[in-house]
Design a protein around this motif. Structure first.
Motif, PDB file in Angstrom:
ATOM      1  N   UNK A 142       3.609  13.182  -0.348  1.00  0.00           N
ATOM      2  CA  UNK A 142       3.909  11.760  -0.237  1.00  0.00           C
ATOM      3  C   UNK A 142       4.490  11.240  -1.544  1.00  0.00           C
ATOM      4  N   UNK A 143       5.360  10.267  -1.412  1.00  0.00           N
ATOM      5  CA  UNK A 143       5.967   9.654  -2.589  1.00  0.00           C
ATOM      6  C   UNK A 143       4.937   8.811  -3.339  1.00  0.00           C
ATOM      7  N   UNK A 144       4.116   8.083  -2.602  1.00  0.00           N
ATOM      8  CA  UNK A 144       3.095   7.227  -3.197  1.00  0.00           C
ATOM      9  C   UNK A 144       1.727   7.788  -2.821  1.00  0.00           C
ATOM     10  N   UNK A 145       0.901   8.070  -3.825  1.00  0.00           N
ATOM     11  CA  UNK A 145      -0.397   8.700  -3.549  1.00  0.00           C
ATOM     12  C   UNK A 145      -1.556   7.733  -3.657  1.00  0.00           C
ATOM     13  N   UNK A 146      -1.271   6.467  -3.974  1.00  0.00           N
ATOM     14  CA  UNK A 146      -2.336   5.481  -4.092  1.00  0.00           C
ATOM     15  C   UNK A 146      -2.716   4.896  -2.739  1.00  0.00           C
ATOM     16  N   UNK A 147      -3.468   3.826  -2.787  1.00  0.00           N
ATOM     17  CA  UNK A 147      -3.917   3.109  -1.599  1.00  0.00           C
ATOM     18  C   UNK A 147      -2.795   2.194  -1.114  1.00  0.00           C
ATOM     19  N   UNK A 148      -2.234   2.466   0.051  1.00  0.00           N
ATOM     20  CA  UNK A 148      -1.113   1.667   0.556  1.00  0.00           C
ATOM     21  C   UNK A 148      -1.531   0.239   0.912  1.00  0.00           C
ATOM     22  N   UNK A 149      -2.814  -0.039   0.914  1.00  0.00           N
ATOM     23  CA  UNK A 149      -3.290  -1.394   1.175  1.00  0.00           C
ATOM     24  C   UNK A 149      -3.551  -2.184  -0.108  1.00  0.00           C
ATOM     25  N   UNK A 150      -3.322  -1.553  -1.244  1.00  0.00           N
ATOM     26  CA  UNK A 150      -3.518  -2.204  -2.541  1.00  0.00           C
ATOM     27  C   UNK A 150      -2.176  -2.742  -3.028  1.00  0.00           C
ATOM     28  N   UNK A 151      -1.979  -4.045  -2.854  1.00  0.00           N
ATOM     29  CA  UNK A 151      -0.705  -4.688  -3.204  1.00  0.00           C
ATOM     30  C   UNK A 151      -0.360  -4.498  -4.678  1.00  0.00           C
ATOM     31  N   UNK A 152      -1.367  -4.539  -5.539  1.00  0.00           N
ATOM     32  CA  UNK A 152      -1.120  -4.381  -6.975  1.00  0.00           C
ATOM     33  C   UNK A 152      -0.669  -2.954  -7.295  1.00  0.00           C
ATOM     34  N   UNK A 153      -1.288  -1.982  -6.637  1.00  0.00           N
ATOM     35  CA  UNK A 153      -0.908  -0.585  -6.861  1.00  0.00           C
ATOM     36  C   UNK A 153       0.535  -0.347  -6.431  1.00  0.00           C
ATOM     37  N   UNK A 154       0.930  -0.947  -5.322  1.00  0.00           N
ATOM     38  CA  UNK A 154       2.311  -0.786  -4.865  1.00  0.00           C
ATOM     39  C   UNK A 154       3.262  -1.524  -5.792  1.00  0.00           C
ATOM     40  N   UNK A 155       2.865  -2.680  -6.293  1.00  0.00           N
ATOM     41  CA  UNK A 155       3.700  -3.396  -7.271  1.00  0.00           C
ATOM     42  C   UNK A 155       3.902  -2.528  -8.511  1.00  0.00           C
TER      43      UNK A 155
END
Length: 130
Positions: free
Chosen positions: A92-105
């Motif tokens: 996966x490109x993003x390995x964090x929590x996809x529900x964490x808006x700050x992590x995606x930011x």
């Protein structure tokens, strides 16, 4: 390395033009969110000096709405990129929590920095495939 994961996804989907178009659009959305944050943060001080009352509130609200819309689009893009990676059996490109808006930011910021730094060839480069 984000760009490496992105290039792996592109390579895995190389025979599906529609999927490649979506991947490109989703990756572009990450930088567009960073740009929306930049625009908001550079516009706010000027707006606060030049306007007051309802006009000030309206202008701030418009900037915030634009930033939020770009954030939502980036979140949607990250989720879809991860789904595509899963479908192709790659990391996966993003390995964090996809529900964490700050992590995606933060991921949008990190992706933008990595892409920016790569333009000088400091890491992987699309112009020099294997």
């Amino acid at each position: 390395m984000i760009k490496e994961k992105f290039l792996n996804l592109v390579k895995a989907c190389k025979n599906d033009r529609d999927m490649l178009d979506i991947i490109e659009s989703d990756m572009r959305a990450l930088g567009e969110y960073v740009y929306a944050v930049h625009m908001m943060e550079t516009s706010l001080p000027i707006i606060r000096i030049n306007y007051e009352g309802q006009e000030l509130r309206d202008r701030v609200e418009k900037l915030d709405h634009n930033r939020r819309a770009h954030h939502e689009r980036a979140i949607m893009g990250v989720k879809r990129l991860n789904r595509f990676a899963e479908m192709e059996g790659i990391e996966k490109i993003f390995t964090g929590d996809v529900n964490d808006r700050y992590a995606i930011a933060d991921f949008c910021r990190d992706t933008t920095i990595e892409m920016f730094d790569d333009r000088t060839g400091r890491s992987l480069s699309v112009t020099h495939p294997e």
